[in-house]
Enzyme design. Structure first.
Site, PDB file in Angstrom:
ATOM      1  NE  ARG A  46       7.711  -1.783   2.292  1.00 45.63           N
ATOM      2  CZ  ARG A  46       8.131  -1.858   3.541  1.00 45.63           C
ATOM      3  NH1 ARG A  46       9.326  -1.385   3.870  1.00 45.63           N
ATOM      4  NH2 ARG A  46       7.404  -2.393   4.481  1.00 45.63           N
ATOM      5  N   GLY A  47       5.857   1.158   3.173  1.00 44.90           N
ATOM      6  CA  GLY A  47       5.855   1.340   4.621  1.00 44.90           C
ATOM      7  C   GLY A  47       5.179   2.668   4.917  1.00 44.90           C
ATOM      8  CG  ASP A 235       0.212  -0.123   6.732  1.00 42.42           C
ATOM      9  OD1 ASP A 235       0.559  -1.210   7.218  1.00 42.42           O
ATOM     10  OD2 ASP A 235       0.866   0.486   5.860  1.00 42.42           O
ATOM     11  CG  ASN A 245       1.056  -4.143  10.112  1.00 45.87           C
ATOM     12  OD1 ASN A 245       1.584  -3.182   9.566  1.00 45.87           O
ATOM     13  ND2 ASN A 245       1.760  -5.194  10.489  1.00 45.87           N
ATOM     14  CE  LYS A 246       2.144  -5.616   3.520  1.00 45.94           C
ATOM     15  NZ  LYS A 246       1.381  -5.069   2.361  1.00 45.94           N
TER      16      LYS A 246
END
Ligand code: MRU
Length: 357
Positions: A46-47, A235, A245-246
């Site tokens: 992930r990432g 992201d 982003n998260k």
């Protein structure tokens, strides 16, 4: 120890199983592309940059496993595998960037044999370039980090989220390598706990001082004057500088703005999506409700309760002090500075003519 979450070992793709950290360090070998697509879905890898890199390597495995000799059939089958990878996770644009890059290579090949060879070479270039980009991001970014800084980060934008070194954690690593003393506060990052399980693990491995906080503690620390700077990854970054982003990054950004703390986004050019004008055009992944209702497989929510689980949020550009890329530091107005960064990068990759050559 060098953390390499995506790497080749002969004809096998090796991924660090990030669902098992920090309890167990397990590397899994992949020879079937379908298993790689599944590993992306299940967040074994992930990432944003790591997802793109894994998909590129998965497409090499796909090319190796397609038995046909006729190029048209080979291409059609390979493109079906590319579609499967494109359906794994919608938000991180690095996934689509990597797939497009591999497609461009495929379309220059005339036989399955040459396609297999050239796709493998391209995947290796993607892996290598990612680490180089992160080191450059680190060099640029560390100039923004004062000696003694107390740095808040959210989620994991470290070596584990990339091919190595990391973006936000790359900036922190580079600051440490430059001799600066820093202290990192890692948001635990509900619901998947990437901050507590991955960022904290990485920093503990390297002896960089880190304190884990629950996500709702950030405001209190900022009010007490205990955070000097916020550094996060991304992201997908829209043309106007809005940053996906998260989930939770937006809350941190609003808090940082209120307290006059700079928030920097560290990301490679492959995370910038100029085809999306602003954050409203970025697809936000909705994940399974069990990620919220359960912790480590144990239900913590009442049966029958409704939950939502958006995996990302969008931080408006006005809350972002600067965006650190491998080409340098972009500042507002981002519509201008990001376009310049992207143009600079494609000039380097393609040469002056702007085509693959
Ligand atoms: O759901 P994840 O763990 O893939 O989300 C990761 C993030 O949001 C990271 O901050 C982002 O991908 C940047 S990684 C260099």
């Amino acid at each position: 120890m060098q953390i390499r979450p995506v790497r080749w070992d002969g004809d096998a793709l090796v991924l660090i199983d990030q669902t098992q950290l920090p309890h167990r360090y397990v590397e899994v070998r992949y020879t079937d592309w379908r298993d790689v697509a599944q590993a992306i879905r299940q967040m074994v890898v992930r990432g944003a940059p790591a997802i793109g890199a894994a998909a590129a390597c998965g497409l090499v495995l796909a090319a190796q496993s397609i038995p046909v000799a006729e190029m048209a059939d080979f291409r059609a089958e390979w493109l079906r595998a590319a579609d499967v990878f494109a359906s794994t996770r919608p938000t991180a644009v690095n996934l689509f960037w990597a797939i497009e890059r591999m497609k461009r290579v495929l379309h220059t090949c005339h036989t399955p044999e040459s396609a297999r060879r050239r796709l493998r070479q391209e995947s290796e270039a993607i892996l290598e370039e990612d680490v180089q980009a992160n080191r450059a991001i680190g060099q640029h970014g560390q100039t923004l980090i004062p000696d003694g800084a107390r740095i808040l980060t959210h989620c994991n934008a470290g070596a584990l989220a990339t091919v190595g070194y990391g973006t936000a954690l790359g900036v922190i690593r580079a600051a440490v390598e430059a001799g600066k003393k820093v202290h990192v506060y890692a948001d635990e990052t509900r619901p998947r706990l990437q901050g507590m399980q991955l960022t904290a693990w990485e920093l503990v491995q390297e002896g960089i001082p880190v304190t884990v906080i629950t996500d709702n503690m950030a405001g209190m620390l900022m009010r007490r004057g205990e955070i000097d700077v916020v550094v996060v990854g991304a992201d997908r970054i829209a043309a106007n500088g809005d940053v996906a982003n998260k989930v939770g990054t937006y809350s941190v950004a609003v808090l940082a703005k209120f307290h006059g703390i700079p928030l920097y986004v560290a990301a490679p050019i492959s995370t910038i999506d100029l085809s999306v004008a602003d954050g409203s055009g970025i697809p936000i992944e909705e994940r399974a409700p069990e990620e919220v209702t359960h912790i480590a497989g144990v239900r913590i929510a009442p049966e029958g309760v409704r939950v939502i689980n958006p995996a990302f949020d969008v931080t408006p550009a006005e809350l972002v002090q600067a965006i650190i890329t491998e080409e340098g530091i972009a500042r507002p107005p981002y519509t201008v500075s990001l376009a310049q960064m992207v143009a600079k990068r494609s000039g380097e990759v393609f040469g002056d003519g702007g085509t693959a050559g």
